[in-house]
Motif scaffolding. Structure first.
Motif, PDB file in Angstrom:
ATOM      1  N   ALA A   1     -12.350  53.775   2.719  1.00  0.00           N
ATOM      2  CA  ALA A   1     -12.595  52.381   3.071  1.00  0.00           C
ATOM      3  C   ALA A   1     -13.082  52.266   4.510  1.00  0.00           C
ATOM      4  O   ALA A   1     -13.955  51.461   4.820  1.00  0.00           O
ATOM      5  CB  ALA A   1     -11.331  51.557   2.866  1.00  0.00           C
ATOM      6  N   PHE A   2     -12.520  53.109   5.379  1.00  0.00           N
ATOM      7  CA  PHE A   2     -12.927  53.029   6.780  1.00  0.00           C
ATOM      8  C   PHE A   2     -14.320  53.599   6.992  1.00  0.00           C
ATOM      9  O   PHE A   2     -15.104  53.052   7.749  1.00  0.00           O
ATOM     10  CB  PHE A   2     -11.933  53.767   7.674  1.00  0.00           C
ATOM     11  N   THR A   3     -14.602  54.718   6.318  1.00  0.00           N
ATOM     12  CA  THR A   3     -15.903  55.328   6.545  1.00  0.00           C
ATOM     13  C   THR A   3     -17.016  54.458   6.000  1.00  0.00           C
ATOM     14  O   THR A   3     -18.130  54.494   6.494  1.00  0.00           O
ATOM     15  CB  THR A   3     -15.997  56.710   5.871  1.00  0.00           C
ATOM     16  N   MET A   4     -16.705  53.676   4.966  1.00  0.00           N
ATOM     17  CA  MET A   4     -17.737  52.795   4.449  1.00  0.00           C
ATOM     18  C   MET A   4     -17.948  51.612   5.385  1.00  0.00           C
ATOM     19  O   MET A   4     -18.815  50.776   5.160  1.00  0.00           O
ATOM     20  CB  MET A   4     -17.369  52.304   3.053  1.00  0.00           C
ATOM     21  N   GLY A   5     -17.134  51.547   6.441  1.00  0.00           N
ATOM     22  CA  GLY A   5     -17.282  50.485   7.422  1.00  0.00           C
ATOM     23  C   GLY A   5     -17.019  49.112   6.842  1.00  0.00           C
ATOM     24  O   GLY A   5     -17.673  48.135   7.197  1.00  0.00           O
ATOM     25  N   LEU A   6     -16.061  49.037   5.926  1.00  0.00           N
ATOM     26  CA  LEU A   6     -15.797  47.763   5.264  1.00  0.00           C
ATOM     27  C   LEU A   6     -15.021  46.823   6.174  1.00  0.00           C
ATOM     28  O   LEU A   6     -14.199  47.244   6.970  1.00  0.00           O
ATOM     29  CB  LEU A   6     -14.987  48.004   3.990  1.00  0.00           C
ATOM     30  N   GLY A   7     -15.283  45.547   6.028  1.00  0.00           N
ATOM     31  CA  GLY A   7     -14.496  44.542   6.724  1.00  0.00           C
ATOM     32  C   GLY A   7     -13.139  44.421   6.063  1.00  0.00           C
ATOM     33  O   GLY A   7     -12.875  45.069   5.050  1.00  0.00           O
ATOM     34  N   PRO A   8     -12.243  43.599   6.620  1.00  0.00           N
ATOM     35  CA  PRO A   8     -10.900  43.498   6.074  1.00  0.00           C
ATOM     36  C   PRO A   8     -10.860  43.084   4.604  1.00  0.00           C
ATOM     37  O   PRO A   8     -10.195  43.728   3.799  1.00  0.00           O
ATOM     38  CB  PRO A   8     -10.234  42.431   6.935  1.00  0.00           C
ATOM     39  N   THR A   9     -11.612  42.032   4.245  1.00  0.00           N
ATOM     40  CA  THR A   9     -11.530  41.569   2.859  1.00  0.00           C
ATOM     41  C   THR A   9     -12.038  42.619   1.870  1.00  0.00           C
ATOM     42  O   THR A   9     -11.322  42.965   0.928  1.00  0.00           O
ATOM     43  CB  THR A   9     -12.289  40.241   2.693  1.00  0.00           C
ATOM     44  N   PRO A  10     -13.256  43.153   2.066  1.00  0.00           N
ATOM     45  CA  PRO A  10     -13.700  44.168   1.111  1.00  0.00           C
ATOM     46  C   PRO A  10     -12.769  45.381   1.066  1.00  0.00           C
ATOM     47  O   PRO A  10     -12.504  45.911  -0.021  1.00  0.00           O
ATOM     48  CB  PRO A  10     -15.087  44.567   1.638  1.00  0.00           C
ATOM     49  N   ALA A  11     -12.259  45.813   2.219  1.00  0.00           N
ATOM     50  CA  ALA A  11     -11.372  46.980   2.229  1.00  0.00           C
ATOM     51  C   ALA A  11     -10.123  46.701   1.406  1.00  0.00           C
ATOM     52  O   ALA A  11      -9.685  47.529   0.601  1.00  0.00           O
ATOM     53  CB  ALA A  11     -10.992  47.343   3.659  1.00  0.00           C
ATOM     54  N   MET A  12      -9.552  45.507   1.597  1.00  0.00           N
ATOM     55  CA  MET A  12      -8.342  45.178   0.845  1.00  0.00           C
ATOM     56  C   MET A  12      -8.652  45.035  -0.642  1.00  0.00           C
ATOM     57  O   MET A  12      -7.846  45.387  -1.491  1.00  0.00           O
ATOM     58  CB  MET A  12      -7.724  43.881   1.374  1.00  0.00           C
ATOM     59  N   ILE A  13      -9.831  44.518  -0.962  1.00  0.00           N
ATOM     60  CA  ILE A  13     -10.200  44.383  -2.373  1.00  0.00           C
ATOM     61  C   ILE A  13     -10.265  45.764  -3.015  1.00  0.00           C
ATOM     62  O   ILE A  13      -9.716  46.009  -4.087  1.00  0.00           O
ATOM     63  CB  ILE A  13     -11.538  43.635  -2.523  1.00  0.00           C
ATOM     64  N   LEU A  14     -10.918  46.694  -2.310  1.00  0.00           N
ATOM     65  CA  LEU A  14     -11.024  48.054  -2.841  1.00  0.00           C
ATOM     66  C   LEU A  14      -9.627  48.650  -3.062  1.00  0.00           C
ATOM     67  O   LEU A  14      -9.314  49.167  -4.139  1.00  0.00           O
ATOM     68  CB  LEU A  14     -11.814  48.932  -1.871  1.00  0.00           C
ATOM     69  N   LEU A  15      -8.776  48.529  -2.058  1.00  0.00           N
ATOM     70  CA  LEU A  15      -7.503  49.251  -2.127  1.00  0.00           C
ATOM     71  C   LEU A  15      -6.497  48.579  -3.063  1.00  0.00           C
ATOM     72  O   LEU A  15      -5.740  49.262  -3.750  1.00  0.00           O
ATOM     73  CB  LEU A  15      -6.928  49.429  -0.725  1.00  0.00           C
ATOM     74  N   THR A  16      -6.489  47.243  -3.116  1.00  0.00           N
ATOM     75  CA  THR A  16      -5.569  46.621  -4.071  1.00  0.00           C
ATOM     76  C   THR A  16      -6.056  46.841  -5.501  1.00  0.00           C
ATOM     77  O   THR A  16      -5.252  46.897  -6.422  1.00  0.00           O
ATOM     78  CB  THR A  16      -5.385  45.115  -3.836  1.00  0.00           C
ATOM     79  N   SER A  17      -7.372  46.980  -5.679  1.00  0.00           N
ATOM     80  CA  SER A  17      -7.862  47.303  -7.021  1.00  0.00           C
ATOM     81  C   SER A  17      -7.362  48.681  -7.423  1.00  0.00           C
ATOM     82  O   SER A  17      -6.991  48.907  -8.587  1.00  0.00           O
ATOM     83  CB  SER A  17      -9.387  47.292  -7.069  1.00  0.00           C
ATOM     84  N   VAL A  18      -7.353  49.597  -6.457  1.00  0.00           N
ATOM     85  CA  VAL A  18      -6.808  50.929  -6.740  1.00  0.00           C
ATOM     86  C   VAL A  18      -5.329  50.806  -7.141  1.00  0.00           C
ATOM     87  O   VAL A  18      -4.871  51.424  -8.108  1.00  0.00           O
ATOM     88  CB  VAL A  18      -6.945  51.849  -5.515  1.00  0.00           C
ATOM     89  N   TYR A  19      -4.624  49.963  -6.392  1.00  0.00           N
ATOM     90  CA  TYR A  19      -3.186  49.750  -6.642  1.00  0.00           C
ATOM     91  C   TYR A  19      -2.949  49.224  -8.065  1.00  0.00           C
ATOM     92  O   TYR A  19      -2.176  49.800  -8.834  1.00  0.00           O
ATOM     93  CB  TYR A  19      -2.690  48.758  -5.592  1.00  0.00           C
ATOM     94  N   TYR A  20      -3.663  48.146  -8.420  1.00  0.00           N
ATOM     95  CA  TYR A  20      -3.512  47.595  -9.774  1.00  0.00           C
ATOM     96  C   TYR A  20      -3.962  48.610 -10.822  1.00  0.00           C
ATOM     97  O   TYR A  20      -3.331  48.772 -11.861  1.00  0.00           O
ATOM     98  CB  TYR A  20      -4.324  46.293  -9.911  1.00  0.00           C
ATOM     99  N   GLY A  21      -5.063  49.309 -10.517  1.00  0.00           N
ATOM    100  CA  GLY A  21      -5.586  50.279 -11.461  1.00  0.00           C
ATOM    101  C   GLY A  21      -4.597  51.404 -11.729  1.00  0.00           C
ATOM    102  O   GLY A  21      -4.395  51.819 -12.868  1.00  0.00           O
ATOM    103  N   ALA A  22      -3.934  51.871 -10.672  1.00  0.00           N
ATOM    104  CA  ALA A  22      -2.974  52.960 -10.824  1.00  0.00           C
ATOM    105  C   ALA A  22      -1.804  52.517 -11.701  1.00  0.00           C
ATOM    106  O   ALA A  22      -1.263  53.298 -12.488  1.00  0.00           O
ATOM    107  CB  ALA A  22      -2.469  53.413  -9.463  1.00  0.00           C
ATOM    108  N   MET A  23      -1.442  51.232 -11.586  1.00  0.00           N
ATOM    109  CA  MET A  23      -0.361  50.722 -12.418  1.00  0.00           C
ATOM    110  C   MET A  23      -0.752  50.741 -13.896  1.00  0.00           C
ATOM    111  O   MET A  23       0.075  50.959 -14.762  1.00  0.00           O
ATOM    112  CB  MET A  23      -0.022  49.286 -12.001  1.00  0.00           C
TER     113      MET A  23
END
Lengths: 143, 512
Positions: free
Chosen positions: B52-74
């Protein structure tokens, strides 16, 4: 037994931590609490928890065989070498070698390991360097 | 009404091409991470932070990516539970009980589809719960002063071991160890270096991202090396998947179960110290008590599949409530998400909802979207994920290690951080062997500075009077809950844990 050793190490750590905290040079401009109180209380609870672990240890964990421990130790050494030589030989070579080693030690055949190592290195380079533009360590060969 | 307007604005933010693509990527990667035994939601998110950091994402896109991972893992955790009887992550443990028997009876496809729907229902209800509850909690949290916050942090640490904790001394040790690490670096209030031992690299403090990736991702590699568990868990052609569409009759008969379990799971997720594993456990046991009249639970009862899946997904959503509203995460994965927010210079807590409303509502809208994507992905495409289970860890784990290295190097560009990460990896492995929970360590490093600042602020405001820490009824109440929360597991912990693990032993100790 493991827990008792662990607790003792924890206790020593807590004492060392408290000692190191007391070495902090206080600034002449300080707030009412100062920089020492919080770490000192942390050290006290850390010590108490360690004593509790010594007094009431859990059942023994299953430690791996000596050969497995050596295995883990060797992997740690490889990783440290990786970190140290990353800047020297460059990302591509270092990653390929480290991946090959780890894949091999996890039970892949030697030839396949080399292939996996090369593929991983190339794959990460393509995704992270070329697609995402991340700066990776550059070696004498330019990658 | 206010809420709905904000939500609509959130959808405007989330419905951009980039954010949708990130949600899709996140849900896909998350499902894979969840499905692969050994990689849970916390590890999954930890590994992807550098991305997320290397893609230079802003806060909202970064959180979208990572919470999607979170929900997906569930969602993903259930796949290996059902097919292989190995939970993909700890919350999916209970799904093995009825899911695997169903698979043995040749109803694997049905079980996968049903659990997919149950996951959807759980996550959907929990996201609504998040919308309704978080703003209320924010209003409440605005009453908090520094002393109350200090007590709240203490409460978070005291209860973090969880009701299922067996050894509170070890939980306390882990939390204090994390706090001790947080102290390292230049003191923010007086500017004196603390515990740096003259090492310049340490003046900035330890980067908690380095600690997280080391503790979660690298220690997993060591665990695999130790067991030389390199073979794929799925032998070829172990179980036939069969039809993957659930019949309406089946869905209808399990609907009440899903709704009840979602509610219970959500509550378990919001409460400190419970988390998704306990959410699915409570949901399953409650359903068993309530509807298991013929004793079919444990022998492939569809309701026994729906209950834990709805429960753990709802708990995942519930755990976001205290993280966003108070800045105090209740589980490992939300702690990792908190780390991401902090490193993006966003402080979760009551002010988040006013200062960064776009982040919050964009995130919530993205959760809805991700949830629909996951439903769509998990029913027709489940076959793809089952095939991915064939990738043997002997190839996967080195890749995980290398991505961790590359990611951390990409953030800081220093090989000193890589060495620190290796150190944390070894430490994580040792602590896991000794059954010391890792989540409090992470939370300690994360929250240590905020906690200390609140302490010092509170005492400074009252001119050095330490009794201000218990100076308000609210603070006293928080301290009471903290003490009870710490003492209670000593008595009931053994019982709960014994029942949770009665039929399943799990290798992983990084709880959700």
């Amino acid at each position: 037994m493991s827990d008792r050793i662990f607790g003792t190490v924890g206790l020593v750590l807590a004492l060392f931590y408290a000692w190191a905290t007391l070495q902090i040079q206080e600034s002449f401009l300080s707030d009412a609490v100062g920089p020492k109180i919080f770490p000192l209380s942390v050290a006290v609870i850390l010590g108490l928890a360690s004593i509790a672990i010594i007094l009431r240890p859990d059942s023994e964990p299953e430690w791996p065989h000596l050969s497995r421990l050596v295995e883990i130790g060797a992997a740690i050494v490889v990783m440290i070498l990786y970190a140290e030589f990353l800047d020297v030989v460059g990302f591509g070579i270092a990653t390929a070698l480290a991946t090959t080693y780890l894949t091999w030690r996890l039970g892949t055949g030697p030839l396949q390991s080399v292939l996996v190592g090369l593929a991983t290195s190339a794959g990460i380079y393509i995704i992270f360097r070329l697609v995402l533009g991340l700066s990776l360590a550059r070696g004498p060969l330019g990658f | 009404m206010d809420t709905l307007t904000s939500l609509a604005e959130g959808f405007v933010i989330a419905l951009t091409f980039q954010n949708l693509a990130l949600a899709l990527l996140g849900t896909f990667l998350g499902t894979i991470m969840g499905a692969l035994p050994g990689l849970g939601p916390a590890n999954g998110v930890a590994i992807l932070i550098p991305l997320a950091f290397t893609m230079g994402l802003g806060p909202t896109p970064a959180m979208i990516l990572l919470t999607s991972v979170y929900y997906g893992a569930m969602y993903g955790g259930r796949i290996s539970s059902i097919l292989l009887n190995i939970p993909g992550d700890e919350p999916a443990m209970m799904t093995c009980l009825d899911g695997h028997p169903m698979a043995i009876q040749g109803r694997a496809g049905e079980a996968l589809a049903l659990s997919g729907v149950a996951s959807f229902v759980g996550a959907f209800i929990a996201t609504w719960g998040l919308i309704l509850l978080a703003p209320q909690l924010v209003k409440f949290a605005l009453l908090f002063g520094p002393a109350e916050y200090f007590a709240l942090f203490a409460l978070a640490f005291a209860t973090l071991g969880g009701v299922a904790s067996t050894n509170q001394a070890k939980s306390a040790f882990a939390a204090m160890f994390g706090l001790a690490l947080a102290v390292v670096g230049v003191d923010t209030q007086t500017g004196v270096p603390r515990l740096t031992f003259g090492e310049v690299h340490l003046y900035d403090g330890l980067d908690f991202l380095v600690a997280i990736v080391g503790l979660f991702a690298l220690s997993e590699v060591f665990i695999f090396l130790e067991h030389r568990h390199g073979a794929s868990s799925a032998g070829p052609g172990t179980i036939k998947v069969g039809r993957i569409t659930p019949s309406w009759k089946l869905l209808k008969s399990t609907t009440p179960t899903m709704l009840r379990s979602s509610f219970l799971g959500f509550v378990a997720g919001v409460l400190p110290g419970a988390g998704a594993s306990l959410g699915s456990f409570i949901a399953y046991s409650f359903e068993k008590r309530l509807v298991d009249r013929k004793g079919t639970f444990g022998h492939g009862d569809p309701r026994g599949v729906a209950a834990p899946e709805a429960g753990n997904n709802a708990a995942a959503g519930g755990a976001l409530v205290p993280m966003l509203a108070l800045g105090v995460p209740g589980s490992g994965t939300t702690a990792v998400l908190l780390a991401v927010l902090l490193s993006l210079n966003i402080t979760p807590g009551p002010l988040l909802f006013t200062n960064n409303a776009d982040v919050v509502w964009g995130l919530i809208a993205a959760l809805f979207i991700a949830n629909f994507m996951l439903l769509a992905m998990n029913i027709p495409m489940v076959g793809l994920f089952t095939r991915l289970l064939m990738v043997p860890p002997r190839i996967l784990m080195p890749i995980v290690a290398m991505i961790s290295f590359v990611g951390i190097y990409g953030i800081s560009g220093s090989s000193f951080d890589l060495l620190v990460m290796i150190g944390f990896g070894v430490l994580g492995w040792l602590l896991r062997k000794l059954d010391v929970p890792l989540v409090p360590v992470i939370l300690g490093t994360l929250l240590g500075n905020t906690m200390e600042n609140n302490l010092r602020r509170a005492v400074t405001i009252s001119n050095g009077d330490y009794f201000t820490l218990v100076g308000s009824p609210l603070a006293i109440a928080l301290w009471t809950v903290a003490v009870i929360g710490f003492i209670l597991p000593i008595f009931v912990g053994r019982m709960v844990r014994a029942r949770m693990h009665a039929r399943r032993d799990t290798e992983s100790s990084t709880a959700d």
